[in-house]
Design a protein around this motif. Structure first.
Motif, PDB file in Angstrom:
ATOM      1  N   GLY A  76       0.819  -1.205   0.000  1.00  0.00           N
ATOM      2  CA  GLY A  76       0.000   0.000   0.000  1.00  0.00           C
ATOM      3  C   GLY A  76       0.850   1.251   0.000  1.00  0.00           C
ATOM      4  O   GLY A  76       2.056   1.213   0.278  1.00  0.00           O
ATOM      5  N   ARG A  77       0.231   2.373  -0.337  1.00  0.00           N
ATOM      6  CA  ARG A  77       0.902   3.672  -0.275  1.00  0.00           C
ATOM      7  C   ARG A  77      -0.159   4.731  -0.046  1.00  0.00           C
ATOM      8  O   ARG A  77      -1.324   4.574  -0.455  1.00  0.00           O
ATOM      9  N   SER A  78       0.202   5.811   0.606  1.00  0.00           N
ATOM     10  CA  SER A  78      -0.751   6.874   0.906  1.00  0.00           C
ATOM     11  C   SER A  78       0.006   8.179   1.107  1.00  0.00           C
ATOM     12  O   SER A  78       1.181   8.179   1.505  1.00  0.00           O
ATOM     13  N   GLU A  79      -0.676   9.281   0.842  1.00  0.00           N
ATOM     14  CA  GLU A  79      -0.089  10.596   1.050  1.00  0.00           C
ATOM     15  C   GLU A  79      -0.199  10.957   2.527  1.00  0.00           C
ATOM     16  O   GLU A  79      -1.278  10.881   3.117  1.00  0.00           O
ATOM     17  N   VAL A  80       0.913  11.345   3.136  1.00  0.00           N
ATOM     18  CA  VAL A  80       0.920  11.693   4.559  1.00  0.00           C
ATOM     19  C   VAL A  80       1.212  13.163   4.796  1.00  0.00           C
ATOM     20  O   VAL A  80       1.128  13.646   5.930  1.00  0.00           O
ATOM     21  N   ALA A 125       8.769   6.397   4.151  1.00  0.00           N
ATOM     22  CA  ALA A 125       8.134   7.603   3.627  1.00  0.00           C
ATOM     23  C   ALA A 125       9.180   8.447   2.929  1.00  0.00           C
ATOM     24  O   ALA A 125      10.362   8.429   3.301  1.00  0.00           O
ATOM     25  N   GLN A 153       5.981   5.450  -7.218  1.00  0.00           N
ATOM     26  CA  GLN A 153       4.611   5.967  -7.142  1.00  0.00           C
ATOM     27  C   GLN A 153       3.623   5.173  -7.985  1.00  0.00           C
ATOM     28  O   GLN A 153       2.426   5.128  -7.663  1.00  0.00           O
ATOM     29  N   LEU A 176       4.871  10.753   0.350  1.00  0.00           N
ATOM     30  CA  LEU A 176       4.159   9.489   0.287  1.00  0.00           C
ATOM     31  C   LEU A 176       4.757   8.484   1.259  1.00  0.00           C
ATOM     32  O   LEU A 176       5.970   8.444   1.455  1.00  0.00           O
ATOM     33  N   GLU A 177       3.869   7.678   1.822  1.00  0.00           N
ATOM     34  CA  GLU A 177       4.264   6.560   2.674  1.00  0.00           C
ATOM     35  C   GLU A 177       4.061   5.272   1.886  1.00  0.00           C
ATOM     36  O   GLU A 177       3.030   5.096   1.231  1.00  0.00           O
ATOM     37  N   PHE A 178       5.031   4.383   1.954  1.00  0.00           N
ATOM     38  CA  PHE A 178       4.992   3.105   1.242  1.00  0.00           C
ATOM     39  C   PHE A 178       5.069   1.969   2.251  1.00  0.00           C
ATOM     40  O   PHE A 178       5.932   1.967   3.119  1.00  0.00           O
ATOM     41  N   ARG A 179       4.173   0.987   2.103  1.00  0.00           N
ATOM     42  CA  ARG A 179       4.097  -0.127   3.050  1.00  0.00           C
ATOM     43  C   ARG A 179       4.420  -1.433   2.325  1.00  0.00           C
ATOM     44  O   ARG A 179       3.930  -1.682   1.218  1.00  0.00           O
TER      45      ARG A 179
END
Length: 242
Positions: free
Chosen positions: A16-20, A76, A89, A25-28
């Motif tokens: 997963g990834r999300s904007e923090v 991140a 991304q 961006l945070e990458f999991r």
């Protein structure tokens, strides 16, 4: 969970990834069952057969943003227009990268009598998030003060998480400060981290006794900020050994 430094290569699958924060961006990634690390360490991530590359290559170093006992490995980054970050991304979930490490010694000191003063700027917050989360999970006796400088709240990942951790952990003090925030959007500390700001919050945390413990200072952020904070601490009488 073991926390020894396993420096072998690990395949890591993107989950997963999300904007923090703005441009952040945070990458999991899935964490291998055998993988252990110390809070504050980093890894090298290598893209495998990426669709594009450039002169900067296919490997980057990232601080581990998660705690050792978290279920995933989290990283991140600020976004720049490089081939590596464009691929990071856009690559599909489930894509694997090669993780090398862990590496590094930016880890919490052993003597719990000495406060830890963490000085972070921007994306330099990532190793400290790992440390603060680990300390909260373990209930360590360390007194931890985190000073976190950004231009404005929109640039500062994990603000609300750190505030929540400070409410949960009475030994953790969180001091965010903004250098360019609109007064209508920010009511906390303003300006840059300096000796007066540190002393303001450190004094109540080392009070008591005739020989208060000497803090250990940690700095992470853009190189000019790191150099300026190091010089500021030296001018305030803090030895480089601390």
């Amino acid at each position: 969970m073991p926390e020894s430094a396993d420096r072998s290569t690990h395949p890591l699958k993107l989950t997963g990834r999300s904007e923090v924060a703005e441009r952040t961006l945070e990458f999991r990634f899935e964490k291998p069952a055998s993988f252990g690390f110390k809070a504050g360490q980093f890894m090298d991530l290598t893209l495998v057969d990426p669709p594009e590359t450039d002169g900067e290559g296919n490997t980057r170093a990232f601080s581990i943003n998660s705690a050792p006992d978290d279920a995933e490995l989290v990283f991140a980054t600020r976004l720049r227009d490089t081939a590596f970050k464009r691929v990071l991304q856009s690559m599909p979930l489930g894509t694997a990268v090669e993780g090398h490490g862990p590496f590094g010694s930016l880890t919490l000191h052993n003597d719990t009598r000495r406060p830890a003063v963490l000085l972070a700027g921007g994306i330099g917050i990532t190793p400290f998030r790992s440390i603060v989360r680990w300390a909260a999970h373990r209930g360590t006796a360390h007194r931890i003060l985190l000073f976190y400088g950004n231009r404005g709240p929109q640039d500062a990942p994990f603000l609300e998480e750190f505030r929540a951790l400070a409410l949960r952990n009475p030994r953790f003090t969180f001091v965010p400060t903004m250098s360019q925030a609109e007064p209508s959007r920010w009511s906390g500390e303003t300006g840059y981290i300096d000796a007066a700001m540190i002393a303001k919050y450190l004094a109540p945390n080392v009070a008591g006794g005739t020989d208060p413990p000497t803090p250990v200072y940690y700095i992470a952020g853009p190189p000019p900020m790191v150099a300026a904070l190091n010089a500021m601490l030296n001018a305030a009488g803090v030895d480089d050994d601390d």
